[in-house]
Design a protein around this motif. Structure first.
Motif, PDB file in Angstrom:
ATOM      1  N   ILE A  14       0.042  32.329 -28.697  1.00 37.03           N
ATOM      2  CA  ILE A  14      -0.249  33.660 -29.064  1.00 37.03           C
ATOM      3  C   ILE A  14      -0.452  33.701 -30.792  1.00 37.03           C
ATOM      4  O   ILE A  14      -0.055  33.099 -31.405  1.00 37.03           O
ATOM      5  N   GLY A  15      -1.884  33.438 -30.344  1.00 35.03           N
ATOM      6  CA  GLY A  15      -2.740  33.131 -32.044  1.00 35.03           C
ATOM      7  C   GLY A  15      -3.859  34.298 -32.248  1.00 35.03           C
ATOM      8  O   GLY A  15      -4.371  34.956 -31.373  1.00 35.03           O
ATOM      9  N   GLY A  16      -4.048  34.433 -34.055  1.00 25.89           N
ATOM     10  CA  GLY A  16      -5.992  35.214 -34.082  1.00 25.89           C
ATOM     11  C   GLY A  16      -5.218  36.078 -34.683  1.00 25.89           C
ATOM     12  O   GLY A  16      -4.232  36.956 -34.711  1.00 25.89           O
ATOM     13  N   PRO A  17      -5.632  37.137 -34.899  1.00 28.33           N
ATOM     14  CA  PRO A  17      -6.014  38.276 -35.583  1.00 28.33           C
ATOM     15  C   PRO A  17      -5.090  39.454 -34.656  1.00 28.33           C
ATOM     16  O   PRO A  17      -6.391  39.923 -33.599  1.00 28.33           O
ATOM     17  N   GLU A  18      -4.657  40.166 -34.662  1.00 28.56           N
ATOM     18  CA  GLU A  18      -3.864  41.762 -34.556  1.00 28.56           C
ATOM     19  C   GLU A  18      -5.621  42.851 -33.956  1.00 28.56           C
ATOM     20  O   GLU A  18      -5.903  42.294 -35.189  1.00 28.56           O
ATOM     21  N   GLY A  19      -5.658  43.077 -32.394  1.00 29.62           N
ATOM     22  CA  GLY A  19      -6.669  43.730 -32.435  1.00 29.62           C
ATOM     23  C   GLY A  19      -7.708  43.156 -32.166  1.00 29.62           C
ATOM     24  O   GLY A  19      -8.452  44.110 -31.671  1.00 29.62           O
ATOM     25  N   PRO A  21     -10.466  41.005 -30.286  1.00 36.16           N
ATOM     26  CA  PRO A  21     -10.585  40.290 -28.574  1.00 36.16           C
ATOM     27  C   PRO A  21     -10.167  39.833 -27.705  1.00 36.16           C
ATOM     28  O   PRO A  21      -9.695  38.555 -28.678  1.00 36.16           O
ATOM     29  N   LEU A  22      -9.143  39.969 -27.033  1.00 36.85           N
ATOM     30  CA  LEU A  22      -8.215  39.326 -26.235  1.00 36.85           C
ATOM     31  C   LEU A  22      -8.309  38.005 -25.288  1.00 36.85           C
ATOM     32  O   LEU A  22     -10.076  38.525 -24.289  1.00 36.85           O
ATOM     33  N   VAL A  23      -8.316  36.588 -25.824  1.00 39.86           N
ATOM     34  CA  VAL A  23      -8.978  35.446 -24.231  1.00 39.86           C
ATOM     35  C   VAL A  23      -7.146  34.910 -24.687  1.00 39.86           C
ATOM     36  O   VAL A  23      -5.953  34.181 -24.864  1.00 39.86           O
ATOM     37  N   MET A  24      -7.256  34.210 -22.732  1.00 42.73           N
ATOM     38  CA  MET A  24      -6.018  33.643 -21.958  1.00 42.73           C
ATOM     39  C   MET A  24      -6.944  32.844 -21.012  1.00 42.73           C
ATOM     40  O   MET A  24      -7.434  32.968 -21.105  1.00 42.73           O
ATOM     41  N   LEU A  25      -6.299  31.910 -22.048  1.00 40.58           N
ATOM     42  CA  LEU A  25      -7.171  30.328 -21.604  1.00 40.58           C
ATOM     43  C   LEU A  25      -5.977  29.298 -20.659  1.00 40.58           C
ATOM     44  O   LEU A  25      -4.598  29.626 -21.002  1.00 40.58           O
ATOM     45  N   SER A  26      -6.021  29.249 -19.734  1.00 45.85           N
ATOM     46  CA  SER A  26      -5.701  28.275 -17.680  1.00 45.85           C
ATOM     47  C   SER A  26      -5.723  27.754 -17.461  1.00 45.85           C
ATOM     48  O   SER A  26      -6.620  26.827 -17.355  1.00 45.85           O
ATOM     49  N   HIS A  27      -4.650  26.572 -18.264  1.00 45.35           N
ATOM     50  CA  HIS A  27      -4.880  24.805 -17.512  1.00 45.35           C
ATOM     51  C   HIS A  27      -4.971  23.890 -16.652  1.00 45.35           C
ATOM     52  O   HIS A  27      -5.098  25.448 -15.150  1.00 45.35           O
ATOM     53  N   SER A  28      -5.657  22.884 -16.285  1.00 49.04           N
ATOM     54  CA  SER A  28      -5.891  22.450 -15.305  1.00 49.04           C
ATOM     55  C   SER A  28      -4.171  21.855 -14.174  1.00 49.04           C
ATOM     56  O   SER A  28      -3.319  21.857 -14.754  1.00 49.04           O
ATOM     57  N   LEU A  29      -4.844  21.930 -13.413  1.00 52.37           N
ATOM     58  CA  LEU A  29      -3.221  20.892 -12.450  1.00 52.37           C
ATOM     59  C   LEU A  29      -2.735  19.300 -13.322  1.00 52.37           C
ATOM     60  O   LEU A  29      -3.567  18.966 -13.605  1.00 52.37           O
ATOM     61  N   GLY A  30      -0.964  19.912 -13.634  1.00 51.85           N
ATOM     62  CA  GLY A  30      -1.202  18.432 -13.834  1.00 51.85           C
ATOM     63  C   GLY A  30      -1.089  18.266 -15.037  1.00 51.85           C
ATOM     64  O   GLY A  30      -1.044  17.532 -16.097  1.00 51.85           O
ATOM     65  N   GLN A  44      -9.523  31.577 -32.364  1.00 49.96           N
ATOM     66  CA  GLN A  44      -9.004  32.030 -33.662  1.00 49.96           C
ATOM     67  C   GLN A  44      -9.451  32.668 -34.663  1.00 49.96           C
ATOM     68  O   GLN A  44      -8.783  33.468 -35.244  1.00 49.96           O
ATOM     69  N   GLU A  45     -10.496  31.864 -34.698  1.00 54.74           N
ATOM     70  CA  GLU A  45     -11.451  32.500 -35.893  1.00 54.74           C
ATOM     71  C   GLU A  45     -11.817  34.007 -35.922  1.00 54.74           C
ATOM     72  O   GLU A  45     -12.604  35.089 -37.002  1.00 54.74           O
ATOM     73  N   ARG A  46     -11.830  34.671 -34.285  1.00 50.04           N
ATOM     74  CA  ARG A  46     -12.671  35.412 -34.037  1.00 50.04           C
ATOM     75  C   ARG A  46     -11.812  36.685 -32.681  1.00 50.04           C
ATOM     76  O   ARG A  46     -12.293  37.807 -32.536  1.00 50.04           O
ATOM     77  N   TYR A  47     -11.153  35.930 -31.850  1.00 50.40           N
ATOM     78  CA  TYR A  47      -9.937  36.126 -31.288  1.00 50.40           C
ATOM     79  C   TYR A  47      -8.927  35.800 -30.950  1.00 50.40           C
ATOM     80  O   TYR A  47      -8.182  35.550 -31.895  1.00 50.40           O
ATOM     81  N   ARG A  48      -8.059  37.319 -29.935  1.00 47.85           N
ATOM     82  CA  ARG A  48      -6.429  36.994 -30.560  1.00 47.85           C
ATOM     83  C   ARG A  48      -6.831  35.953 -29.240  1.00 47.85           C
ATOM     84  O   ARG A  48      -6.896  36.352 -27.867  1.00 47.85           O
ATOM     85  N   VAL A  49      -6.238  35.186 -29.222  1.00 51.12           N
ATOM     86  CA  VAL A  49      -5.414  33.525 -27.830  1.00 51.12           C
ATOM     87  C   VAL A  49      -4.554  33.895 -27.693  1.00 51.12           C
ATOM     88  O   VAL A  49      -4.204  32.968 -28.215  1.00 51.12           O
ATOM     89  N   LEU A  50      -3.538  34.248 -26.453  1.00 48.07           N
ATOM     90  CA  LEU A  50      -3.090  33.493 -25.576  1.00 48.07           C
ATOM     91  C   LEU A  50      -3.511  32.202 -24.698  1.00 48.07           C
ATOM     92  O   LEU A  50      -3.990  32.317 -23.562  1.00 48.07           O
ATOM     93  N   ARG A  51      -2.666  31.525 -24.687  1.00 45.20           N
ATOM     94  CA  ARG A  51      -2.899  30.046 -23.384  1.00 45.20           C
ATOM     95  C   ARG A  51      -0.450  29.542 -23.245  1.00 45.20           C
ATOM     96  O   ARG A  51      -0.317  30.374 -24.192  1.00 45.20           O
ATOM     97  N   TYR A  52      -0.643  29.174 -21.665  1.00 46.22           N
ATOM     98  CA  TYR A  52       0.291  29.688 -21.668  1.00 46.22           C
ATOM     99  C   TYR A  52       0.520  27.979 -20.207  1.00 46.22           C
ATOM    100  O   TYR A  52      -0.044  27.873 -20.014  1.00 46.22           O
ATOM    101  N   ASP A  53       1.864  27.644 -20.338  1.00 47.77           N
ATOM    102  CA  ASP A  53       1.982  27.168 -19.222  1.00 47.77           C
ATOM    103  C   ASP A  53       2.063  27.665 -17.839  1.00 47.77           C
ATOM    104  O   ASP A  53       2.753  28.001 -17.285  1.00 47.77           O
ATOM    105  N   THR A  54       1.148  26.930 -16.697  1.00 47.41           N
ATOM    106  CA  THR A  54       1.004  27.524 -15.410  1.00 47.41           C
ATOM    107  C   THR A  54       2.176  27.446 -15.045  1.00 47.41           C
ATOM    108  O   THR A  54       3.512  26.203 -15.200  1.00 47.41           O
TER     109      THR A  54
END
Length: 262
Positions: A14-19, A21-30, A44-54
């Motif tokens: 997770i990264g980007g400025p606290e407070g 808007p939140l964006v969550m990124l979800s990846h493809s199979l494999g 992260q210039e404008r959003y708080r961004v979360l990416r994760y491994d399924t």
């Protein structure tokens, strides 16, 4: 980073400025969250961004399956809860878009918008044997047997011939995917059947697809677009399934423009 969510260890960043808007990124199979490297940094210039491994991928646990889409959706929502994150903008590509549809249909209050990228809302019955073949290959021969056909679906022939540096880490991540996790997610995705339920989706939605995507073709995106009222459809020229990797500028223009309008 690792956190316990829905009974498994999940890998996230997770990264980007606290407070912001939140964006969550979800990846493809494999794949894993690495396929979002460009977007994770730029957003992260404008959003708080979360990416994760399924589940079953990257640094997240890969328990034996079968999995289903409700389980994969529950994992994502449990991660949101573990991190104390409120409603957010969901960006999912391929499998990630299918998980996003699952959440939008079951718990829409968790989402502020929906970005469905190179994905589909239905696996027709006649296509399910293809998934069975992939499951059998992963079980009997390992991921090596699947890597080259997958790269040929994910990228256009011209792009692969140019041997761009972006492909090597994507291929390596595919080969590193645990067979148990890949098989479990295949078992989930082959049951996909949300198309007739999509009129219930009332969230702001953009649908982005590579013009040359063979796995989830433009027709699949058009079918979703026709059923989600007010949705936007953007077709990316000279891109196949991983449109964000092959044509990052065009993909990000479509995605970031949509997010900024929300």
């Amino acid at each position: 980073m690792q956190i316990e969510a829905n009974g498994i260890a999940m890998n996230y960043e997770i990264g980007g400025p606290e407070g912001a808007p939140l964006v969550m990124l979800s990846h493809s199979l494999g794949s894993s969250c690495i396929m979002w490297d460009n977007e994770f940094a730029a957003l992260q210039e404008r959003y708080r961004v979360l990416r994760y491994d399924t589940r079953g991928h990257g640094g997240t646990a890969a328990p034996d399956g079968p999995y289903d889409l409700d389980l994969l959706g529950d994992d994502a929502m449990a991660l949101m809860d573990a991190l104390g994150l409120g409603p957010l903008h969901w960006v999912g590509l391929s499998m990630g878009g299918m998980i996003g549809q699952n959440i939008a249909l079951r718990q829409p209050q968790r989402l502020q918008s929906l970005s469905l990228c190179d994905t589909s809302a239905r696996v027709p019955a006649e296509a399910r044997p293809i998934w069975d073949d992939r499951i059998a290959a992963a079980r009997d021969e390992g991921m090596t047997a699947l890597v080259e056909p997958t790269m040929q679906r994910w990228f256009t022939p011209g792009y692969l011939r140019s041997d761009p540096p972006a492909v090597a880490p994507i291929r390596a991540q595919f080969l590193a995917t645990p067979a148990a996790g890949f098989i479990g997610c295949c078992q989930a995705l082959k049951q996909l059947d949300y198309l007739d339920r999509l009129p219930a989706v009332k969230l702001p939605t953009v649908i982005i697809v590579g013009e040359e995507d063979m796995g989830t073709p433009v027709a699949a995106s058009e079918a979703m677009h026709a059923r989600i009222a007010g949705s936007e459809l953007v077709v990316i020229p000279s891109a196949a399934h991983l449109a964000n990797v092959e044509q990052p500028d065009a993909f990000e223009q479509a995605l970031f423009g949509f997010l900024d309008r929300q």
